[in-house]
Design an enzyme around this catalytic site. Structure first.
Site: not given
Lengths: 431, 431
Positions: B259, B262, B327-328, B361, B420
């Site tokens: 991770q 990145h 996220e993960h 991934d 209406h």
């Protein structure tokens, strides 16, 4: 007078494109003002929220009076006509029944390699519901937002509603009561959106904010998007009626005006292959306007943004309807289902002469929070899905990792991400 | 060194809150710059797009060379290693299989009153896929965006990818080829987003824009949101590993570094009830960093944003994991499924020691475009749903209108919307 377009005229494509591109909202730049308010509430919390409320709603509150009390909600319910409460209850029950069918299913499966895959849906923990004050305070919208959230399983549902000069619409509180909303704050505008997103000492923050509002509310929602989720940026409402010679001109005119009375920026469009019907509808609109309480708004909308589009045959309407991508699409033709099946872009479809859009606004059961301003090309009406999120699931054992790992390592290396590759290689004794 | 937090320490709540609130991205205000570019492209089309490309990518193009030719795509495919192409094909096939299961079902039912209700899903007509250039040009991301769009049935899928100094990553073009994307333009940044949203003489506009990008791209997406749909505003990536004493320190360290490599703003977090494991993982991270090609990035991420959180027992992790909303989420405990079932907020869950996130991934099949920066509290990973929209359907006959109409008329009047009410009353001879 509304614009008249004829599909068979030489300059139709150009005029239709101009019609589609026309802006119906004043593009006054309110973003800077909204940003200043949002930043202030984010920084100073309740103090900023109370100051903004004093300034914009002419209402002096303190932290203890921000929240609408249970006694006030009870009193509002008692103040409502029983027939109105009954109608709201019918609406709530039908909305609930429709939206229960939207509850998504979890998925879990094992593929041929033995990899376990799937996903799981869970409700958003907390949601904030913005309700406009003043003329646009619609109890039906409270139900349309609150019921799907409740069906989804949102445990904390917070409502904010401005009370200019201290006035709150009892019907809005009654709808909140019927929708199961008990946490209500009498604040509005960009300051209320900021309080929901960032939290204050009195108002705990929520994870997502839904509901319509004015330009400041829309700008504030756009600014806090990311920090919290938002539903959509709603614009003025619109209806597209497609009718053939079997259409009833009075009914169609009434439906066009039902849209036009919302807002002078609302838009009502008729597409027809019948010149007779087009003329009759135009006349009926003028006639009905004479006795309409909101005639000033409706006639401004019809004159400025209304349109009658003539086509040679009904097959021609499909690309036009898809380009317009109307929030509401009414089809009153001999075979409305067949035509509806061909049209791709619409927030909601109302089939046949006995389905005026107003039924869907209140008691049909489907949601009346729908994509406006051509956004039905890429988005959907409010639903249970807006209050849930999906977590994907992946599970490998040693055999599965051995089967898939080498390909993943290849891609990790190809992307220059060696630690990705190594995280697999270490497990496979390949690194 | 990463931060160390202990759930049992007196100041834990305060420190954990500060940890959650810490920003990982430089908040340089790029909005004004992005807005100027977007407005310019909206106004001047290709000319503005070409000028911005010359300025930011140091690449002089004309309208005819904006598009990547079929021959270039073919040459790129040929330039790739066969093993890499095979891995991309495996990834594509597995992504397709997983996402086919997400195709939503239409619904049509008749309620006890005889009202016909339901909804219908259709694909978005056109979508734009933004692909970053330079170091973040990941062919896997092309597949993760393109395949769900194709499965959804999007008929026109357009890719934009910047080619700084004229350089394009052949793997990105190969992934586009495998994903069925044939319309590709060599432009990027806010100018590419603007071209996709507003259209130019060369690039027809799309209805929705997806895909990650730098801060200018994110700002431009936020600006065009409403005109077109967007997927999400993606932030730096993150992983949360939950492990007990059975965890393998080397494997966990590798996953944390996968991770961290990145981006120096990426975040890797370990929560464990084992002091032994925590120390072993920290040591293993330091050891593995020594031989990692992207050690500079990974060690900055780990030092600045990494965290090891100690808990007394694993039951304590649920509220922490929900607050982090990673996220993960990797779970390496004796019973990962049981713990995963209790955690509500996560983009994707990876169960057990043999499911490193890197599998997800690339070749797991689930989508790797996932909600970052705590947005898993309110949003989901990319899916087929992002490329479809729902039209609700309502159909009444005379009997149904008679049954529901009066309640709708009551609500219309209560909301001050007489047109209406009248649109129903006219049909029922009640007005």
């Amino acid at each position: 007078m509304p614009v008249r377009l004829d599909r068979s005229s030489a300059d139709f494509d150009q005029r239709f494109a101009a019609f589609l591109a026309a802006k119906r909202e004043a593009s006054a730049d309110v973003e800077a003002a909204a940003r200043a308010i949002v930043d202030d509430v984010a920084k100073r919390g309740d103090a900023a929220l109370l100051e903004a409320t004093a300034k914009f709603d002419r209402l002096r509150l303190d932290a203890s009076s921000l929240r609408v009390s249970a006694a006030e909600i009870e009193a509002a319910v008692k103040a409502c006509e029983p027939a109105t409460l009954d109608a709201l209850e019918l609406a709530r029950d039908r909305i609930e029944t429709y939206h229960r069918r939207q509850l998504p299913k979890d998925e879990r499966f094992t593929d041929p390699l033995g990899v376990e895959l799937g996903w799981r849906y869970t409700a958003i923990e907390s949601a904030g519901l913005y309700v406009p004050g003043g003329t646009a305070a619609y109890p039906s919208s409270v139900l349309m937002n609150a019921v799907p959230a409740k069906v989804a399983g949102v445990s904390r549902l917070v409502m904010v509603v401005p009370s200019p000069d201290g006035k709150l619409n009892p019907l809005v509180l009654a709808a909140a009561y019927l929708g199961g909303v008990t946490e209500i704050y009498r604040v509005g505008g960009a300051q209320a959106v900021a309080a929901l997103a960032h939290g204050t000492a009195t108002i705990a923050p929520v994870a997502k904010i839904v509901g319509p509002g004015n330009a400041y509310v829309a700008a504030a929602k756009r600014l806090v998007f990311g920090k919290v989720g938002i539903d959509m940026i709603a614009g003025p409402s619109e209806v597209l009626v497609i009718a053939d010679d079997t259409g009833n001109a009075d009914w169609i005119a009434a439906d066009l005006l039902a849209q036009a009375e919302h807002d002078s920026s609302a838009q009502s469009i008729l597409i027809t292959d019948s010149a007779r019907l087009a003329t009759d509808v135009e006349k009926a609109v003028e006639a009905q306007l004479k006795t309409l309480p909101r005639a000033a708004i409706a006639s401004a909308s019809w004159a400025d943004f209304g349109a009658v589009i003539m086509v040679k045959n009904l097959g021609d309407v499909v690309p036009l309807a898809d380009a317009i991508a109307a929030e509401h699409l009414e089809i009153m033709t001999v075979d409305p289902d067949a035509l509806a099946a061909k049209i791709r872009n619409a927030g909601a479809v109302f089939l046949g002469p006995h389905t005026p859009e107003a039924i869907g606004d209140y008691v049909g059961g489907s949601n009346h929070v729908l994509p406006t301003a051509r956004s039905a090309r890429f988005s959907s009406g409010l639903s249970v899905h807006d209050f849930m999120k999906r977590t994907s699931i992946l599970k490998c054992g040693p055999d599965q990792l051995r089967a898939l790992g080498p390909a993943a390592m290849t891609l990790g290396k190809a992307e220059g991400l060696d630690a990705h590759s190594r995280s697999i290689g270490l497990r496979l004794n390949l690194s």
